[in-house]
Design a protein around this motif. Sequence first.
Motif, mmCIF file in Angstrom:
data_model
loop_
_atom_site.group_PDB
_atom_site.id
_atom_site.type_symbol
_atom_site.label_atom_id
_atom_site.label_comp_id
_atom_site.label_asym_id
_atom_site.label_seq_id
_atom_site.Cartn_x
_atom_site.Cartn_y
_atom_site.Cartn_z
ATOM 1 N N LEU A 89 -11.771 35.857 117.875
ATOM 2 C CA LEU A 89 -13.077 36.002 118.519
ATOM 3 C C LEU A 89 -14.205 36.208 117.514
ATOM 4 O O LEU A 89 -15.358 35.918 117.807
ATOM 5 N N ASN A 90 -13.891 36.749 116.340
ATOM 6 C CA ASN A 90 -14.930 37.115 115.375
ATOM 7 C C ASN A 90 -14.851 36.329 114.067
ATOM 8 O O ASN A 90 -15.552 36.656 113.114
ATOM 9 N N TYR A 91 -14.013 35.304 114.027
ATOM 10 C CA TYR A 91 -13.812 34.539 112.782
ATOM 11 C C TYR A 91 -13.534 35.494 111.622
ATOM 12 O O TYR A 91 -14.079 35.342 110.532
ATOM 13 N N ASP A 92 -12.700 36.502 111.899
ATOM 14 C CA ASP A 92 -12.406 37.541 110.910
ATOM 15 C C ASP A 92 -10.946 37.389 110.464
ATOM 16 O O ASP A 92 -10.195 36.567 111.011
ATOM 17 N N ASP A 93 -10.548 38.192 109.469
ATOM 18 C CA ASP A 93 -9.170 38.093 108.964
ATOM 19 C C ASP A 93 -8.507 39.464 108.864
ATOM 20 O O ASP A 93 -7.462 39.606 108.243
ATOM 21 N N ASN A 94 -9.157 40.488 109.455
ATOM 22 C CA ASN A 94 -8.682 41.841 109.161
ATOM 23 C C ASN A 94 -8.281 42.644 110.406
ATOM 24 O O ASN A 94 -8.339 43.879 110.377
ATOM 25 N N ALA A 95 -7.831 41.972 111.458
ATOM 26 C CA ALA A 95 -7.375 42.724 112.636
ATOM 27 C C ALA A 95 -6.258 43.696 112.258
ATOM 28 O O ALA A 95 -6.241 44.845 112.714
ATOM 29 N N HIS A 96 -5.339 43.251 111.410
ATOM 30 C CA HIS A 96 -4.240 44.155 111.003
ATOM 31 C C HIS A 96 -4.789 45.380 110.272
ATOM 32 O O HIS A 96 -4.229 46.474 110.368
ATOM 33 N N SER A 97 -5.906 45.213 109.545
ATOM 34 C CA SER A 97 -6.525 46.342 108.832
ATOM 35 C C SER A 97 -7.087 47.360 109.828
ATOM 36 O O SER A 97 -6.908 48.576 109.660
ATOM 37 N N HIS A 98 -7.756 46.861 110.876
ATOM 38 C CA HIS A 98 -8.283 47.751 111.913
ATOM 39 C C HIS A 98 -7.137 48.503 112.604
ATOM 40 O O HIS A 98 -7.230 49.712 112.858
ATOM 41 N N LEU A 99 -6.067 47.788 112.917
ATOM 42 C CA LEU A 99 -4.961 48.410 113.647
ATOM 43 C C LEU A 99 -4.289 49.490 112.795
ATOM 44 O O LEU A 99 -3.982 50.582 113.288
ATOM 45 N N ARG A 100 -4.080 49.197 111.519
ATOM 46 C CA ARG A 100 -3.449 50.199 110.640
ATOM 47 C C ARG A 100 -4.338 51.430 110.483
ATOM 48 O O ARG A 100 -3.844 52.568 110.494
ATOM 49 N N SER A 101 -5.639 51.222 110.345
ATOM 50 C CA SER A 101 -6.521 52.389 110.197
ATOM 51 C C SER A 101 -6.552 53.205 111.484
ATOM 52 O O SER A 101 -6.658 54.432 111.440
ATOM 53 N N SER A 102 -6.422 52.531 112.642
ATOM 54 C CA SER A 102 -6.385 53.269 113.911
ATOM 55 C C SER A 102 -5.129 54.125 114.020
ATOM 56 O O SER A 102 -5.165 55.226 114.576
ATOM 57 N N VAL A 103 -4.020 53.613 113.519
ATOM 58 C CA VAL A 103 -2.761 54.360 113.579
ATOM 59 C C VAL A 103 -2.837 55.619 112.704
ATOM 60 O O VAL A 103 -2.425 56.701 113.122
ATOM 61 N N ILE A 104 -3.381 55.488 111.501
ATOM 62 C CA ILE A 104 -3.437 56.635 110.575
ATOM 63 C C ILE A 104 -4.591 57.571 110.949
ATOM 64 O O ILE A 104 -4.439 58.787 110.919
ATOM 65 N N GLY A 105 -5.750 57.018 111.259
ATOM 66 C CA GLY A 105 -6.884 57.820 111.707
ATOM 67 C C GLY A 105 -7.929 58.049 110.623
ATOM 68 O O GLY A 105 -7.639 57.978 109.437
ATOM 69 N N PRO A 106 -9.173 58.359 111.043
ATOM 70 C CA PRO A 106 -10.295 58.442 110.113
ATOM 71 C C PRO A 106 -10.570 59.828 109.549
ATOM 72 O O PRO A 106 -11.455 59.980 108.708
ATOM 73 N N SER A 107 -9.864 60.874 110.015
ATOM 74 C CA SER A 107 -10.271 62.214 109.573
ATOM 75 C C SER A 107 -9.101 63.186 109.475
ATOM 76 O O SER A 107 -8.042 62.980 110.074
ATOM 77 N N LEU A 108 -9.347 64.234 108.706
ATOM 78 C CA LEU A 108 -8.383 65.325 108.514
ATOM 79 C C LEU A 108 -9.151 66.642 108.558
ATOM 80 O O LEU A 108 -10.320 66.683 108.195
ATOM 81 N N VAL A 109 -8.477 67.699 108.934
ATOM 82 C CA VAL A 109 -9.007 69.049 108.759
ATOM 83 C C VAL A 109 -8.016 69.817 107.886
ATOM 84 O O VAL A 109 -6.827 69.853 108.190
ATOM 85 N N VAL A 110 -8.522 70.372 106.782
ATOM 86 C CA VAL A 110 -7.667 71.137 105.870
ATOM 87 C C VAL A 110 -8.297 72.515 105.671
ATOM 88 O O VAL A 110 -9.454 72.615 105.254
ATOM 89 N N PRO A 111 -7.564 73.593 105.981
ATOM 90 C CA PRO A 111 -8.123 74.927 105.744
ATOM 91 C C PRO A 111 -8.131 75.279 104.256
ATOM 92 O O PRO A 111 -7.349 74.729 103.473
#
Length: 138
Positions: free
Chosen positions: A81-103
């Motif tokens: 749909l977007n003439y892109d090549d990185n759907a697998h990159s989006h999916l992997r980042s969604s699985v791992i996640g964008p943030s952490l909390v460390v005390p």
Amino acid sequence: MIRTTRLQIQTHGDNEMIDLTERVTGAVVESGCRAGITTVFVSHATAAVMISEFEPGLIEDINQTLERISPAGIPYRHNALNYDDNAHSHLRSSVIGPSLVVPFDDRRLVLGTWQRIVLIDFDTHPRRREVVVQVMGE
Ligand code: ZN
């Protein structure tokens, strides 16, 4: 007290992992806070942050596991749909996640012996990434 530090990280993409532990530790020390929590957030849709041992064998194992979850080189709707090549990159980042909390306590991150704070860039080409480190404490 809240203090925000923005780390600029140049990556090669393609699952490159970068150990951010020393830079996050630096942000905690510079905050002047004795104890509190640190949020580490990558503000991009094809990168992620995680806690892991940082060792070549495990790095390879993580990449092979993510390749099984979202293989590169197969058809994806995002790419079509977007003439892109990185759907697998989006999916992997969604699985791992964008943030952490460390005390942290006594001005030191409360990490286990083998725990490192790791940025992973899943995109298909080199990128300049911003990682936000927000320290909240007293
Ligand atoms: Zn995309």
